[in-house]
Structures are given as structure tokens and as C-alpha cells.
Design a protein around this motif. Structure first.
Motif, PDB file in Angstrom:
ATOM      1  N   LEU A 262      67.244  -5.061  68.727  1.00 29.57           N
ATOM      2  CA  LEU A 262      66.251  -4.404  68.660  1.00 29.57           C
ATOM      3  C   LEU A 262      65.408  -3.717  70.216  1.00 29.57           C
ATOM      4  N   MET A 263      64.906  -5.025  70.330  1.00 29.03           N
ATOM      5  CA  MET A 263      63.954  -5.156  71.487  1.00 29.03           C
ATOM      6  C   MET A 263      64.413  -4.238  72.659  1.00 29.03           C
ATOM      7  N   GLN A 264      65.743  -5.157  72.448  1.00 21.26           N
ATOM      8  CA  GLN A 264      66.711  -4.769  74.108  1.00 21.26           C
ATOM      9  C   GLN A 264      66.575  -3.178  74.229  1.00 21.26           C
ATOM     10  N   ALA A 265      67.087  -2.328  72.846  1.00 21.75           N
ATOM     11  CA  ALA A 265      67.453  -1.084  72.825  1.00 21.75           C
ATOM     12  C   ALA A 265      65.517  -0.345  73.337  1.00 21.75           C
ATOM     13  N   SER A 266      64.885  -0.780  72.611  1.00 24.44           N
ATOM     14  CA  SER A 266      63.823  -0.652  72.793  1.00 24.44           C
ATOM     15  C   SER A 266      63.159  -0.346  74.310  1.00 24.44           C
TER      16      SER A 266
ATOM     17  N   ILE B  12      79.400 -17.136  66.788  1.00 21.31           N
ATOM     18  CA  ILE B  12      79.181 -16.324  67.395  1.00 21.31           C
ATOM     19  C   ILE B  12      78.248 -16.177  67.643  1.00 21.31           C
ATOM     20  N   LEU B  13      77.266 -16.370  66.826  1.00 20.23           N
ATOM     21  CA  LEU B  13      75.443 -14.906  66.460  1.00 20.23           C
ATOM     22  C   LEU B  13      75.169 -16.867  67.472  1.00 20.23           C
ATOM     23  N   ARG B  14      75.719 -17.706  67.761  1.00 20.29           N
ATOM     24  CA  ARG B  14      74.817 -18.442  68.643  1.00 20.29           C
ATOM     25  C   ARG B  14      75.257 -17.965  69.832  1.00 20.29           C
ATOM     26  N   ARG B  15      76.587 -17.430  70.388  1.00 21.74           N
ATOM     27  CA  ARG B  15      76.892 -17.553  71.686  1.00 21.74           C
ATOM     28  C   ARG B  15      76.316 -16.216  72.356  1.00 21.74           C
ATOM     29  N   THR B  16      76.381 -15.252  70.967  1.00 20.27           N
ATOM     30  CA  THR B  16      75.591 -13.471  70.628  1.00 20.27           C
ATOM     31  C   THR B  16      73.475 -13.880  71.536  1.00 20.27           C
ATOM     32  N   LEU B  17      73.033 -15.295  70.932  1.00 23.02           N
ATOM     33  CA  LEU B  17      72.289 -15.468  71.193  1.00 23.02           C
ATOM     34  C   LEU B  17      71.195 -16.484  72.480  1.00 23.02           C
ATOM     35  N   ALA B  18      72.611 -16.573  72.498  1.00 24.02           N
ATOM     36  CA  ALA B  18      72.137 -17.376  73.473  1.00 24.02           C
ATOM     37  C   ALA B  18      73.225 -16.399  75.343  1.00 24.02           C
ATOM     38  N   ASP B  19      74.088 -15.186  74.845  1.00 23.91           N
ATOM     39  CA  ASP B  19      73.921 -14.683  75.698  1.00 23.91           C
ATOM     40  C   ASP B  19      72.622 -13.597  76.037  1.00 23.91           C
ATOM     41  N   LEU B  20      72.157 -13.402  75.109  1.00 20.54           N
ATOM     42  CA  LEU B  20      71.159 -11.974  74.742  1.00 20.54           C
ATOM     43  C   LEU B  20      69.567 -12.988  75.785  1.00 20.54           C
TER      44      LEU B  20
ATOM     45  N   ARG C  13      70.118 -15.137  77.854  1.00 19.01           N
ATOM     46  CA  ARG C  13      70.288 -15.478  79.188  1.00 19.01           C
ATOM     47  C   ARG C  13      69.974 -14.265  79.954  1.00 19.01           C
ATOM     48  N   ARG C  14      69.821 -13.377  78.929  1.00 17.89           N
ATOM     49  CA  ARG C  14      69.884 -11.291  79.744  1.00 17.89           C
ATOM     50  C   ARG C  14      68.405 -11.403  79.909  1.00 17.89           C
ATOM     51  N   GLY C  15      67.308 -12.346  79.156  1.00 20.09           N
ATOM     52  CA  GLY C  15      66.048 -11.762  79.784  1.00 20.09           C
ATOM     53  C   GLY C  15      65.495 -11.688  78.573  1.00 20.09           C
ATOM     54  N   PHE C  16      66.115 -11.594  77.341  1.00 24.55           N
ATOM     55  CA  PHE C  16      65.378 -10.860  76.260  1.00 24.55           C
ATOM     56  C   PHE C  16      64.782 -11.959  74.908  1.00 24.55           C
ATOM     57  N   SER C  17      63.355 -13.030  75.567  1.00 25.34           N
ATOM     58  CA  SER C  17      63.299 -13.973  74.482  1.00 25.34           C
ATOM     59  C   SER C  17      62.525 -13.092  73.046  1.00 25.34           C
ATOM     60  N   ARG C  18      62.707 -13.918  72.152  1.00 28.96           N
ATOM     61  CA  ARG C  18      62.075 -13.885  71.139  1.00 28.96           C
ATOM     62  C   ARG C  18      60.767 -13.249  70.897  1.00 28.96           C
TER      63      ARG C  18
ATOM     64  N   ALA D  64      58.127  -5.072  78.124  1.00 24.58           N
ATOM     65  CA  ALA D  64      58.695  -4.872  77.191  1.00 24.58           C
ATOM     66  C   ALA D  64      58.802  -4.676  75.417  1.00 24.58           C
ATOM     67  N   ALA D  65      58.035  -5.425  75.061  1.00 25.11           N
ATOM     68  CA  ALA D  65      57.259  -5.721  73.825  1.00 25.11           C
ATOM     69  C   ALA D  65      56.187  -4.805  73.887  1.00 25.11           C
ATOM     70  N   ALA D  66      55.248  -4.829  74.554  1.00 22.83           N
ATOM     71  CA  ALA D  66      54.205  -4.103  75.104  1.00 22.83           C
ATOM     72  C   ALA D  66      54.533  -2.547  74.500  1.00 22.83           C
ATOM     73  N   HIS D  67      55.530  -0.888  75.021  1.00 23.12           N
ATOM     74  CA  HIS D  67      55.494  -0.439  75.029  1.00 23.12           C
ATOM     75  C   HIS D  67      56.921  -0.570  73.711  1.00 23.12           C
ATOM     76  N   ALA D  68      57.765  -1.203  73.208  1.00 27.01           N
ATOM     77  CA  ALA D  68      58.171  -1.169  71.883  1.00 27.01           C
ATOM     78  C   ALA D  68      57.781  -0.713  70.655  1.00 27.01           C
ATOM     79  N   GLY D  69      58.051   0.467  69.831  1.00 28.33           N
ATOM     80  CA  GLY D  69      57.463   1.391  68.894  1.00 28.33           C
ATOM     81  C   GLY D  69      57.566   0.208  67.958  1.00 28.33           C
ATOM     82  N   PRO D  70      57.190   0.750  66.211  1.00 26.52           N
ATOM     83  CA  PRO D  70      57.288  -0.132  65.205  1.00 26.52           C
ATOM     84  C   PRO D  70      58.699  -0.707  64.543  1.00 26.52           C
ATOM     85  N   ALA D  71      59.373   0.022  65.686  1.00 27.63           N
ATOM     86  CA  ALA D  71      60.617  -0.775  65.407  1.00 27.63           C
ATOM     87  C   ALA D  71      60.716  -1.697  65.771  1.00 27.63           C
ATOM     88  N   LEU D  72      59.936  -2.367  66.684  1.00 28.30           N
ATOM     89  CA  LEU D  72      60.349  -3.061  67.502  1.00 28.30           C
ATOM     90  C   LEU D  72      59.322  -4.701  65.933  1.00 28.30           C
TER      91      LEU D  72
END
Lengths: 242, 222, 70
Positions: free
Chosen positions: A235-239, C34-42, C44-49, C55-63
Motif C-alpha cells: 500500500l505504501m509502495q502504491a501511495s 514466499i512471504l520472507r522473499r516478498t518482504l526482502a524484495d520490497l 531491497r527496493r527501498g520500502f522500509s516499514r 513517501a509516507a508524508a504524502h500517503a493518504g489514509p490508506a497508508l
């Protein structure tokens, strides 16, 4: 205190990752012992060797019911205490409980063929388990239909609670219905007492399966937490892309 | 007019008007019962014996039919939000809606049941018992279905999910409903035993159903 | 010893149990991988939780909602 600490998903993940190998190993050990005991158990004078199927059938029934109990407690956790872990545990418990209920049904059916001469008898216990299985499928259907996880959790929690209220009534009515239609007790397995030579292996087997249940529940709960993380990051990625 | 009476009258008006589900339920009921002899054969002896069971099963399915619109329609047009924000206790409003639903779908079934029972060669005692068991048992179906309808309210394919989660819960009602209807025309059990349990099921579900449904609505609309 | 006449049913029951348990264990382990791989992949692409990036500042309520879920 411990429960409050576990509300933090990261802490739970760390604990689960540490515990799962040990619990899994213990499960394997107890299983090895239980299967050894079950294989060396004597045959029943009435059922013959098919009593060995009971070592699978009875734990399946027990875990099928334990699964719903876990879901009921988790449902209270979701609705009353709003514990973050309750949602994930409830979601993880549903397929595991359903699988053990299925195992109970299949092994019961395979026991019935040589003993009763048919794969399926509308016996009170088998029928109650079948309804329980259908209820599990209903809960899984709720989880699969509602997209938002926390909303799905609350819907499934209410269904779990209503089911917990209704299950004893279903059990009672199926028993009543069964005696109305059959009136005989030849289809009752075992008897009022089970010989210790059968009972002790059965209890050890039930313990082994319960440990397996606990391991699977822990691992599936860990998976659900990870799945929520993936969802959050997507979701973060999408936003971010928007 | 009190708010509850207003909701009752509104729901009943809506369900008998164009787009409402009141007559659909009876039509479905009659159609299902009519189809049965085509599957089972025209043997009147057999149909007479299993007639109460057929009618009960058809009533169970028919009462599910209109349930998925019970809250979904109010959710679509926004009136559910108004009800949630209103001062009336949600449990009472939900109970009033259930009563309206029963009056518009359950009651027509009960009226139609003896007529369609004639086609299955049911005699007078069987007809009487059937009507009596339907009167005692259909409220339980409505109140159990109410919870399912509240759970499925926000879903697009709510109707299917509703049937899947509600039908297993109605097993006791079906067992005691059919048993009571059969007991009246013979058998080993006195009519009173299953009938009393059937009444108990209706009363218990009318006590639990509105609370569970209201809780589900509050949780889902949050 | 096992009675030969019902041996098939007993074996079938144990096979069924192994299939059910195996399916559960397989589901849990594969899912985890599969979940570990997906998480690692995400990641690696720079999306930390917990990234406090723009990115976080502009994210809407969904985020925000997603964060609460996580």
C-alpha cells in the motif's frame, strides 16, 4: 504482562521464530513415541486392528473442537480487548481447525467401511463433525470475501461467537435426531470404558497432535503477521508511486 | 408513531413495493416444492411421507432469499448510517426490521404452505401441524439469518456468503421443525417434545440474534 | 499383529492423516518462504516499514490504515 508484550508484532515474531524449532522438534519426538506406542497397542476384541484408526480419528475430533475454542477466545480478544494478536490468531486457526476436522471425517469414514459396511453413516458424532466442518468453511469464506483485514476479523469474530453458542445446540439436536431415527446403539464405538492398553497410546497420540496443532498455529500466526506487513508495504509502495 | 413502529411500517412498505422481496420468497417456495415431484417421482405415498420435510426445506431456503437485502439496501441508500447515528437502541431497530422481514416473507410462506401441502397429499392433521411448526420455527430462521445479513452487509457477493454461513447454523431448527411436523401424524415421539424445543430455539434466537446483529453492524460500519 | 483383512483401510487412514498434516506443514512453510522473499524484495527496493520519507508524508489514509494493520 506477557500478553501485553506480545501485542507488539515484532516481539511476537521474535518469540515465534525462537520457539518454532523447539516446539517442532518436541512434536516430532512425541510423535515418534506415540506412533511406536500406537503400533504396539493390542487389537480391540470387537474392532480388531481397525482400532488403530482411532489413534488418528479421536485426536482429529479433539483438535477440530480445540480450533473453534481458539477462534472463540480470539474472537473475544478481537471484540472485547481489541488485542492486535487476536485477529491474526483467529485467521490462522480457521484452516488448521478445518483440516483436523477433515482428518477426523476421513479417518472416521475409513473406519466405518469395515466396521459398519459403509463409508458414511449418519451417526450423531460424524454428523456433528460434518456440520462443524461446514461452519469452518463458512468462517474461511468470510476471511476470503472481506478485503480489509481488520473488518474481516470482526465479521469472523462474530460468526465464531455465534457458532460457539450454536455448536452445543447443534450437537444436542443431532444426537436427538439420531436416536429418533436409529434407536439402536450398535453404531456406538468402543464402550463406556476403554482399556488402558488402548487409552494410554491414544492419550499420547492426542498429546502429539496437540503439540503439532500448537506449532502449526504459531507458524501460521507468524505468516499472517508477515502477510500484513507485505500488504502494508505494498500500500505504501502504491501511495508513493501515486 | 414511535420510531420503531415507523421503521416496521417503512420496511413492510418497501418489501411489498416494486423491487421488494416479499412475494419473491413465496414464489420461490412454491417453485421449489413444485420441482420436488419431478426429481422424486409422482408417487403420492412417498410425497405424503416426506411432504413436511420438503416444505420445511423449501421454507428454509426461501427465508434466506430476501435476507441479503435486509441491511444491504439500507447500506446502499445511506439510511443504515442514519439508523446507526439515531437515538434508538440499535438492537431494537434491528429487531423491528427482523419482525418486518418475518411479516413480509415468513408469514406469506405459512399461508401458502397448507395450499401447496395439498399437492403433496398432506391430510388435515399434517397440515395443521405443519402450519403450527412453521409459525413456531420461522422466527428462528429470521433471527439467525439476521446475524448473517449483518455480517455480510458491506459485501458485494453478500448473498452467497450469507447462505454459506447461515445454513449450517439452522440445522437444529430444521431437525426439530421437521420432527415436530412428522410427530403429529404418527411416529414414536409425542408432538410436544420437538415442538417445545422448536419454540425454545425461536425464543433463544430472538434474544441473541438482535444483539449479535447489532454488534456486527456497529463493527462493520465503524 | 495387524489383521490382513482390514489392513487397507488402516493404511488408507494413516495415508489420509499424513496427507492432511503434510498439506498443513507444506502450506505453512511455503507460505513463510514466499512471504520472507516478498518482504526482502520490497525492502531491497527501498520500502522500509517505518520510513519517515516523503513517501509516507504524502500517503493518504490508506497508508495510515495499513500501518495500523501491520
Amino acid at each position: 504482562m506477557a500478553i501485553i508484550n506480545l501485542a507488539n508484532p515484532s516481539r511476537f515474531l521474535a518469540l515465534a521464530t525462537r520457539t518454532i524449532p523447539w516446539l517442532g522438534g518436541l512434536t516430532l519426538l512425541v510423535f515418534a513415541f506415540a506412533i511406536n506406542q500406537a503400533m504396539s497397542a493390542p487389537d480391540d476384541y470387537q474392532q480388531g486392528a481397525t482400532v488403530k484408526i482411532m489413534f488418528l480419528h479421536v485426536p482429529g475430533a479433539w483438535l477440530g473442537m480445540l480450533g473453534w475454542l481458539v477462534m472463540t477466545v480470539a474472537a473475544l480478544g478481537t471484540l472485547v480487548w481489541r488485542h492486535p494478536l487476536a485477529d491474526v490468531v483467529a485467521k490462522a486457526a480457521a484452516p488448521i481447525g478445518a483440516a483436523f476436522t477433515l482428518m477426523c471425517l476421513v479417518t472416521g469414514s475409513l473406519w466405518g467401511r469395515p466396521m459398519w459396511g459403509t463409508y458414511w453413516v449418519w451417526d450423531a458424532r460424524l454428523t456433528s463433525m460434518l456440520v462443524l466442518f461446514l461452519l469452518y468453511l463458512g468462517v474461511i469464506a468470510v476471511w476470503r470475501t472481506v478485503e480489509d483485514p481488520s473488518r474481516a476479523a470482526r465479521a469472523a469474530a462474530i460468526l465464531a461467537l455465534v457458532g460457539a453458542l450454536d455448536l452445543p445446540i447443534i450437537k444436542f439436536s443431532v444426537d436427538w435426531w439420531n436416536t429418533l431415527h436409529q434407536g439402536s446403539s450398535i453404531f456406538r464405538m468402543g464402550g463406556p470404558t476403554i482399556d488402558p492398553s488402548i487409552l494410554i497410546p491414544l492419550l499420547i497420540m492426542a498429546l502429539a497432535f496437540t503439540l503439532l496443532f500448537a506449532t502449526l498455529l504459531l507458524a501460521a500466526t507468524r505468516n499472517e503477521i508477515l502477510r500484513r506487513r507485505v500488504r502494508a508495504m505494498r500500500l505504501m509502495q502504491a501511495s508513493a508511486a501515486a | 408513531m414511535t420510531p420503531l413502529a415507523a421503521i416496521l411500517v417503512r420496511d413492510m412498505r418497501l418489501s411489498v413495493r416494486v423491487g421488494g422481496g416479499a412475494l419473491m420468497g413465496v414464489l420461490f417456495f412454491v417453485t421449489v416444492v413444485t420441482l420436488m415431484p419431478f426429481a422424486l417421482g409422482p408417487d403420492l405415498v412417498l410425497l405424503k411421507r416426506i411432504g413436511p420435510a420438503i416444505l420445511w426445506l423449501a421454507a428454509l431456503l426461501a427465508s434466506l432469499l430476501a435476507l441479503d437485502r435486509l441491511f444491504a439496501a439500507d447500506h446502499d441508500d445511506g439510511s443504515l448510517d442514519l439508523i446507526l447515528m439515531g437515538r434508538m437502541p440499535l438492537e431494537l431497530v434491528v429487531a423491528a426490521k427482523a419482525l418486518a422481514h418475518w411479516l413480509t416473507t415468513g408469514l406469506p410462506l405459512i399461508v401458502a404452505a397448507p395450499l401447496i401441502g395439498l399437492l403433496l397429499d398432506l391430510d388435515a392433521p399434517a397440515e395443521g401441524a405443519l402450519v403450527l411448526t412453521l409459525i413456531a420455527g420461522t422466527p428462528a430462521l429470521t433471527f439467525i439469518g439476521l446475524v448473517g445479513a449483518a455480517i455480510a452487509v458491506t459485501l458485494r457477493r453478500g448473498g452467497l456468503l450469507l447462505a454459506v454461513i447461515v445454513l449450517p447454523l439452522t440445522v437444529p431448527v430444521l431437525i426439530f421443525g421437521v420432527a415436530a411436523a412428522n410427530a403429529a401424524v404418527g411416529g414414536t415421539v409425542p408432538f410436544g417434545t420437538p415442538f417445545t424445543v422448536l419454540c425454545a430455539l425461536s425464543l433463544a434466537s430472538s434474544a441473541v440474534g438482535p444483539f449479535a446483529a447489532a454488534a456486527a453492524l456497529r463493527q462493520e460500519m465503524e | 499383529m495387524l489383521a490382513a483383512n482390514h489392513l487397507g483401510y488402516i493404511v488408507a487412514a494413516y495415508v489420509a492423516a499424513v496427507v492432511v498434516v503434510g498439506a498443513l506443514v507444506g502450506w505453512v512453510t511455503l507460505d513463510y518462504r514466499i512471504l520472507r522473499r516478498t518482504l526482502a524484495d520490497l525492502e531491497r527496493r527501498g520500502f522500509s516499514r517505518r520510513s519517515g520519507s516523503s513517501a509516507a508524508a504524502h500517503a493518504g489514509p490508506a497508508l495510515k490504515k495499513a500501518r495500523e494493520d501491520a
